[in-house]
Design an enzyme around this catalytic site. Structure first.
Site, PDB file in Angstrom:
ATOM      1  N   ARG A   1      42.800  41.508  35.758  1.00 44.01           N
ATOM      2  CA  ARG A   1      42.969  41.352  37.197  1.00 44.01           C
ATOM      3  C   ARG A   1      42.889  42.534  37.980  1.00 44.01           C
ATOM      4  NH1 ARG A   1      47.294  36.752  36.317  1.00 44.01           N
ATOM      5  NH2 ARG A   1      45.728  34.923  35.850  1.00 44.01           N
TER       6      ARG A   1
ATOM      7  N   LYS B   1      37.538  31.610  34.573  1.00 44.66           N
ATOM      8  CA  LYS B   1      37.518  30.803  36.103  1.00 44.66           C
ATOM      9  C   LYS B   1      35.853  30.985  36.530  1.00 44.66           C
ATOM     10  CE  LYS B   1      42.215  30.959  37.519  1.00 44.66           C
ATOM     11  NZ  LYS B   1      43.090  31.412  38.556  1.00 44.66           N
TER      12      LYS B   1
ATOM     13  N   ARG C   1      49.244  38.071  28.254  1.00 43.38           N
ATOM     14  CA  ARG C   1      49.601  38.344  29.669  1.00 43.38           C
ATOM     15  C   ARG C   1      49.800  39.571  30.147  1.00 43.38           C
ATOM     16  NH1 ARG C   1      49.829  33.853  32.499  1.00 43.38           N
ATOM     17  NH2 ARG C   1      51.306  34.918  34.145  1.00 43.38           N
TER      18      ARG C   1
ATOM     19  N   ASN D   1      40.874  35.305  40.516  1.00 43.47           N
ATOM     20  CA  ASN D   1      41.434  36.325  39.595  1.00 43.47           C
ATOM     21  C   ASN D   1      40.972  36.260  38.243  1.00 43.47           C
ATOM     22  OD1 ASN D   1      43.033  33.982  38.790  1.00 43.47           O
ATOM     23  ND2 ASN D   1      45.029  34.982  39.341  1.00 43.47           N
TER      24      ASN D   1
ATOM     25  N   THR E   1      49.247  37.779  38.676  1.00 47.71           N
ATOM     26  CA  THR E   1      48.437  36.626  39.040  1.00 47.71           C
ATOM     27  C   THR E   1      47.700  37.414  40.343  1.00 47.71           C
ATOM     28  OG1 THR E   1      49.880  35.142  38.638  1.00 47.71           O
ATOM     29  CG2 THR E   1      48.292  34.647  40.478  1.00 47.71           C
TER      30      THR E   1
ATOM     31  N   HIS F   1      42.520  32.200  33.933  1.00 49.91           N
ATOM     32  CA  HIS F   1      43.929  31.603  33.921  1.00 49.91           C
ATOM     33  C   HIS F   1      44.408  31.883  32.343  1.00 49.91           C
ATOM     34  CE1 HIS F   1      47.287  28.427  33.514  1.00 49.91           C
ATOM     35  NE2 HIS F   1      46.618  28.483  32.177  1.00 49.91           N
TER      36      HIS F   1
ATOM     37  N   GLU G   1      48.663  22.988  26.985  1.00 47.82           N
ATOM     38  CA  GLU G   1      47.356  23.362  27.612  1.00 47.82           C
ATOM     39  C   GLU G   1      46.215  23.189  26.697  1.00 47.82           C
ATOM     40  OE1 GLU G   1      49.064  26.255  31.105  1.00 47.82           O
ATOM     41  OE2 GLU G   1      47.791  27.245  29.420  1.00 47.82           O
TER      42      GLU G   1
ATOM     43  N   TYR H   1      47.276  21.805  37.334  1.00 45.76           N
ATOM     44  CA  TYR H   1      47.915  22.313  38.379  1.00 45.76           C
ATOM     45  C   TYR H   1      48.765  21.308  39.139  1.00 45.76           C
ATOM     46  CZ  TYR H   1      44.693  26.226  37.823  1.00 45.76           C
ATOM     47  OH  TYR H   1      43.776  27.329  37.649  1.00 45.76           O
TER      48      TYR H   1
ATOM     49  N   PHE I   1      47.506  25.301  49.646  1.00 46.31           N
ATOM     50  CA  PHE I   1      46.576  26.053  48.909  1.00 46.31           C
ATOM     51  C   PHE I   1      45.939  25.057  47.786  1.00 46.31           C
ATOM     52  CE2 PHE I   1      50.140  27.704  46.385  1.00 46.31           C
ATOM     53  CZ  PHE I   1      49.699  27.447  45.061  1.00 46.31           C
TER      54      PHE I   1
END
Length: 158
Positions: A106, A13, A89, A116, A95, A119, A130, A53, A61
């Protein structure tokens, strides 16, 4: 790629890029034994963000999330490995950065639920969707790494 291998999408990100954490984060995935099969830097636009998203598009948000994801380039990474989704993960952590344990990406680098760092695909099925969203077939590579036999037991890789 082994029949038991999975693919997973990572989006580094804007905060990851702006804070110069790209190498550190990639290193964690590679050190675990995951294989980079695709990688590129890009800017995300409204259309792809709305698609990616969609499950958040009706939430208050969403506009802030979309603006944040457009605030700087991102790096898209496709990874492969045995049980890659669960491995990623675990490395990434929950998250919300303030809830993530130390030692996770994170937990070590974030206090936020939006900024964070990364993704990560949450299932093998979503990873396939994805990866197709962000990569053309000729941007993904299938190759053998010499350490592969040392990363997995024989019954895991066959």
């Amino acid at each position: 790629m082994s029949p038991k291998s999975e693919k997973v999408l990572i989006i580094m990100k804007p905060d990851c890029i702006q804070r110069s954490l790209l190498g550190e984060i990639l290193h964690r995935f590679e050190r675990k034994g995951l294989q980079i099969i695709g990688m590129k830097m890009t800017e995300l636009g409204d259309v792809v963000l709305k698609e990616h998203y969609l499950h958040h598009s009706d939430k208050p948000f969403f506009v802030g999330l979309s603006n944040y994801m457009k605030s700087a380039p991102v790096v898209l990474v496709a990874l492969s490995g045995v049980r890659a989704v669960s491995a990623v993960r675990m490395i990434v952590g929950p998250t919300r950065g303030h809830e993530a344990p130390a030692g996770t990406i994170r937990g070590d680098f974030s206090l936020s639920s939006q900024t964070n760092i990364v993704h990560a695909s949450d299932s093998s099925e979503n990873a396939e969707i994805e990866i197709k969203r962000f990569f053309e077939p000729d941007e993904l590579f299938n190759y053998t790494k010499p350490e592969y036999p040392f990363m997995y037991a024989e019954d895991e890789r066959n």
